[in-house]
Write an enzyme that holds these catalytic residues in place. Sequence first.
Site, PDB file in Angstrom:
ATOM      1  N   GLU A  22      11.168  11.684  -3.814  1.00  0.00           N
ATOM      2  CA  GLU A  22      10.846  12.823  -3.061  1.00  0.00           C
ATOM      3  C   GLU A  22      12.020  14.128  -3.407  1.00  0.00           C
ATOM      4  OE1 GLU A  22      11.742  12.274   1.025  1.00  0.00           O
ATOM      5  OE2 GLU A  22      10.652  14.110   1.732  1.00  0.00           O
ATOM      6  N   CYS A  56       7.912   9.647   1.803  1.00  0.00           N
ATOM      7  CA  CYS A  56       8.770   9.027   2.800  1.00  0.00           C
ATOM      8  C   CYS A  56       8.190   8.980   4.263  1.00  0.00           C
ATOM      9  CB  CYS A  56      10.056  10.229   3.023  1.00  0.00           C
ATOM     10  SG  CYS A  56      11.249   9.345   3.409  1.00  0.00           S
ATOM     11  N   LYS A  61       3.348  16.447   1.788  1.00  0.00           N
ATOM     12  CA  LYS A  61       3.510  15.648   3.039  1.00  0.00           C
ATOM     13  C   LYS A  61       3.007  15.909   4.124  1.00  0.00           C
ATOM     14  CE  LYS A  61       8.074  13.687   4.551  1.00  0.00           C
ATOM     15  NZ  LYS A  61       9.551  13.752   4.260  1.00  0.00           N
TER      16      LYS A  61
HETATM   17  C1  ACM Z   1      12.017  11.406   5.187  1.00  0.00           C
HETATM   18  O1  ACM Z   1      10.957  11.658   5.334  1.00  0.00           O
HETATM   19  N1  ACM Z   1      12.651  11.978   4.041  1.00  0.00           N
HETATM   20  C2  ACM Z   1      13.224  10.511   5.776  1.00  0.00           C
END
Ligand code: ACM
Length: 260
Positions: A38, A141, A108
């Site tokens: 990420e 993530c 995301k």
């Molecule tokens: C995250 O979502 N970077 C912990």
Amino acid sequence: MKVGFLQFNPTFGDKTKNYRAVEELLKNVVADIVVIPELFNTGYTFLNEKELIDLAEPAGGETYEFMHRLAQEKNCALAYGFAEKAEDIHHNSMSFVTTRGLVATYRKSHLFFEEKFLFQPGDTGFDVFEYGGVKFGMLICWDWIYPEAMRTLALRGAQVILHAANLVTPYCPDAMKTRAIENRVFIITADRAGDEIRGEKDFHFIGKSQVVAPNGGILVRAGEETCVKISEIDPSFALNKKMNEHNDLFADRRAELYFE
Ligand code: ACM
């Protein structure tokens, strides 16, 4: 199919240095697909919106150009996280690039902590795409903690989940064994490692990138070191959802009893 992850500690705000680090780490690697963490190009800890505005770029921007060239040089597909500029908003995004170009971009869905002050929650949903006759889905993530996210991808046929991460809590690596078992999919998590200290903020990223098999077996897992690790997988295993002769994980679902 040879798949794996690249784990390193990006330098905040120095895209050129981060590109060079990735290039160097992949120099002697032979693989079909490598997942890269990420926000690998910018780093994680934006102190304000101006920093994000200065570093974010469109999905077809300079980081894509770099990744496409690298994919061609290595004859390898690459999945990587980056800060996406989309009109006048920003997403924490991830793209999948092959020798032929951009295949898919995922934004995301579940923003973690202060990401909520900077990024908009993703609007792409959980789409599956095909590459080399195999179906893939992407997650970033914190998406891992919502079982619905991976379930949606698996129900849509994803055999391999590409997961780019910057993990700061300890739970994900072991939880992914359960995600893999309950969906009978392969999961590749590419996490970053090390510390990022900027202003008052101090994050420690746990590393532990890994490749997990549909039976929950960890095919390879890193510690906190900078590394690339590759595993040979047979994605066709993820097509078989039978646990035994009487139980098929997906066919046995009782969707009519579930909430929503
Ligand atoms: C995250 O979502 N970077 C912990």
